[in-house]
Design a protein around this motif. Sequence first.
Motif, PDB file in Angstrom:
ATOM      1  N   LEU A  42      27.816 123.224   9.698  1.00  0.00           N
ATOM      2  CA  LEU A  42      28.675 123.442  10.976  1.00  0.00           C
ATOM      3  C   LEU A  42      28.064 124.398  11.919  1.00  0.00           C
ATOM      4  CD1 LEU A  42      31.210 122.390  12.604  1.00  0.00           C
ATOM      5  CD2 LEU A  42      32.502 124.074  11.256  1.00  0.00           C
ATOM      6  N   GLU A  43      27.356 125.274  11.390  1.00  0.00           N
ATOM      7  CA  GLU A  43      26.872 126.467  12.085  1.00  0.00           C
ATOM      8  C   GLU A  43      25.996 125.749  13.079  1.00  0.00           C
ATOM      9  OE1 GLU A  43      25.536 130.800  11.845  1.00  0.00           O
ATOM     10  OE2 GLU A  43      25.440 129.691  10.162  1.00  0.00           O
ATOM     11  N   ASP A  44      24.837 125.000  12.683  1.00  0.00           N
ATOM     12  CA  ASP A  44      24.030 124.254  13.431  1.00  0.00           C
ATOM     13  C   ASP A  44      24.389 123.340  14.508  1.00  0.00           C
ATOM     14  OD1 ASP A  44      21.575 125.664  12.743  1.00  0.00           O
ATOM     15  OD2 ASP A  44      21.574 124.528  10.985  1.00  0.00           O
ATOM     16  N   LEU A  45      25.367 122.636  13.930  1.00  0.00           N
ATOM     17  CA  LEU A  45      26.116 121.584  14.824  1.00  0.00           C
ATOM     18  C   LEU A  45      27.087 122.293  15.931  1.00  0.00           C
ATOM     19  CD1 LEU A  45      27.312 119.017  12.082  1.00  0.00           C
ATOM     20  CD2 LEU A  45      25.593 118.606  13.738  1.00  0.00           C
ATOM     21  N   GLY A  46      27.512 123.438  15.745  1.00  0.00           N
ATOM     22  CA  GLY A  46      28.296 124.010  16.624  1.00  0.00           C
ATOM     23  C   GLY A  46      27.606 124.936  17.493  1.00  0.00           C
ATOM     24  N   GLN A  47      26.451 125.165  17.330  1.00  0.00           N
ATOM     25  CA  GLN A  47      25.776 126.000  18.094  1.00  0.00           C
ATOM     26  C   GLN A  47      25.627 125.471  19.629  1.00  0.00           C
ATOM     27  OE1 GLN A  47      21.613 126.388  16.964  1.00  0.00           O
ATOM     28  NE2 GLN A  47      21.470 128.488  17.405  1.00  0.00           N
ATOM     29  N   ALA A 118      37.256 130.118   7.750  1.00  0.00           N
ATOM     30  CA  ALA A 118      35.950 129.262   7.415  1.00  0.00           C
ATOM     31  C   ALA A 118      35.403 128.945   8.429  1.00  0.00           C
ATOM     32  CB  ALA A 118      36.361 128.303   6.290  1.00  0.00           C
ATOM     33  N   VAL A 119      35.921 128.098   9.316  1.00  0.00           N
ATOM     34  CA  VAL A 119      35.606 127.697  10.554  1.00  0.00           C
ATOM     35  C   VAL A 119      35.189 128.494  11.510  1.00  0.00           C
ATOM     36  CG1 VAL A 119      36.021 126.020  12.592  1.00  0.00           C
ATOM     37  CG2 VAL A 119      36.774 125.464  10.393  1.00  0.00           C
ATOM     38  N   THR A 120      35.806 129.734  11.789  1.00  0.00           N
ATOM     39  CA  THR A 120      35.218 130.804  12.574  1.00  0.00           C
ATOM     40  C   THR A 120      34.023 131.273  12.265  1.00  0.00           C
ATOM     41  OG1 THR A 120      37.619 131.149  13.121  1.00  0.00           O
ATOM     42  CG2 THR A 120      36.042 133.196  13.748  1.00  0.00           C
ATOM     43  N   GLN A 121      33.669 131.490  10.966  1.00  0.00           N
ATOM     44  CA  GLN A 121      32.405 131.933  10.663  1.00  0.00           C
ATOM     45  C   GLN A 121      31.195 131.272  10.856  1.00  0.00           C
ATOM     46  OE1 GLN A 121      33.387 132.126   6.518  1.00  0.00           O
ATOM     47  NE2 GLN A 121      33.373 134.330   6.181  1.00  0.00           N
ATOM     48  N   LEU A 122      31.424 129.789  11.489  1.00  0.00           N
ATOM     49  CA  LEU A 122      30.485 129.088  11.631  1.00  0.00           C
ATOM     50  C   LEU A 122      30.389 128.620  12.985  1.00  0.00           C
ATOM     51  CD1 LEU A 122      30.779 126.741   8.526  1.00  0.00           C
ATOM     52  CD2 LEU A 122      29.362 128.466   9.022  1.00  0.00           C
ATOM     53  N   VAL A 123      31.303 128.771  13.838  1.00  0.00           N
ATOM     54  CA  VAL A 123      31.445 128.234  15.135  1.00  0.00           C
ATOM     55  C   VAL A 123      31.529 129.090  16.259  1.00  0.00           C
ATOM     56  CG1 VAL A 123      32.280 125.830  14.504  1.00  0.00           C
ATOM     57  CG2 VAL A 123      33.753 127.549  15.280  1.00  0.00           C
ATOM     58  N   HIS A 124      31.794 130.312  16.040  1.00  0.00           N
ATOM     59  CA  HIS A 124      32.021 131.618  16.823  1.00  0.00           C
ATOM     60  C   HIS A 124      32.768 131.073  18.136  1.00  0.00           C
ATOM     61  CE1 HIS A 124      28.787 132.953  14.122  1.00  0.00           C
ATOM     62  NE2 HIS A 124      28.000 132.016  14.551  1.00  0.00           N
TER      63      HIS A 124
END
Length: 450
Positions: A42-47, A118-124
Amino acid sequence: MSIKSSIATFAGKSSYWFLHNVLKGGTSFPGKLAMKIDPEVLEDLGQNYETIIVTGTNGKTMTTALITQTLKEKYGDILTNPSGSNMAQGIVTAFLAHSQKGQRKIAVLEVDEANVKAVTQLVHPKAFVLTNIFRDQMDRYGEIYTTYEKIVNGIKLAPEATVIANGDASIFSSVDLPNPKVYFGFETEKDKPQNDLKAGVNTDGVLCPKCNHILHYHAISYANLGDFFCPNCGYKRPELTYKLEKISEQTPSKIAFTIDGQDFAINIGGTYNIYNALAAFACAREFDVSGEEIAQAFAKNKRIFGRQELINYQGKEINIILVKNPVGLNEVLSLLNTEEEPYTLAALLNAHHADGIDTSWIWDGDFESLEKEKIKQIIVGGERHKDMDFRLKVAGFDPAIMTVEADFDQLPDAFTKAETKKVYVLSTYTAMLHLRQIFTDKGVLKRRIN
């Protein structure tokens, strides 16, 4: 993007294509598959996305839909998770399914309260929209303070994100956060500063978050929401940035209201949906959407699955309404009392993990308040139909007008045999999905929800 993330993304997108082009369904499996390969995909997808997280007990799905619609008026294509699949795997699936076409990369995500961190850690995220917090699935969330702590733990990871919160909920201004804050709430003509009111005796969340004294109110919209103040320590509702000023019309299928001097209308009923619209208005204004564009978006609003979703089937108007906790249920019961025509009431109760395995909450629902003369027939169903049948009999409904239909597959036929044209179906989450699936299989609905 790492090799692992690239493989995860390819596998997820491929499975999504197969599920939706061959099997015609699937909202969470592609995300599960991608996360199995790379838990942080998700971190890459939400970048590079400006992400808005919408969370709270009630109203997440409708608020998310309204925010998405308003932002589309100005920015075109917006990424969102419209199915209400608000756990991590459903959110990953939403990114996998999206092809950016808009002027601005914006994602509006409904997020389960327990998954905010958990979501915040990845999508900022750039913004958090907080609807309300009520007792809900006590076996999973615990008390409202525990639920809010889960949300706050996520917000603290994004101190620069704007918090757009319901100012009428006393809990949302109780924690000192470094984030920019925007509050919305009700401030109509009937709200008098000299009023000194208390919430009903069975209302949760009415203790002052600062000193535990019972909160008082200048005005109460419903449950524990309103212009609160503590006579003991002075804690009070924060200054509102965006205000509901007037409610001019309320029916089961329409609400007309005024926010900050401008008139709006949405084609759905219930006071709780005014809060959802107010949250969407506040978020849209923070993203520079004009009042005129918001009004246009609200006018286009379509009913979303399970949230006053209207299904026309063999001459019947079947209105499916999700209920999952006492506050939401009581607001729906108030909505039904605005219906002027006779109707059939169906109540479907399941108790899976997604519903909450403890069904005792139905006893906190004020079924006794329903105007019984309008209800010509009651159909009880779901896996816990015996519990619901007993609850409604205790509420004083005549057993002669009540029937039990334990077989989900037979419910559509039961609805068509009802003596009224209108059928209101109050349903817990998994029961709603099951019923929708039956209508999908019959070709009445196009979208399959898994």
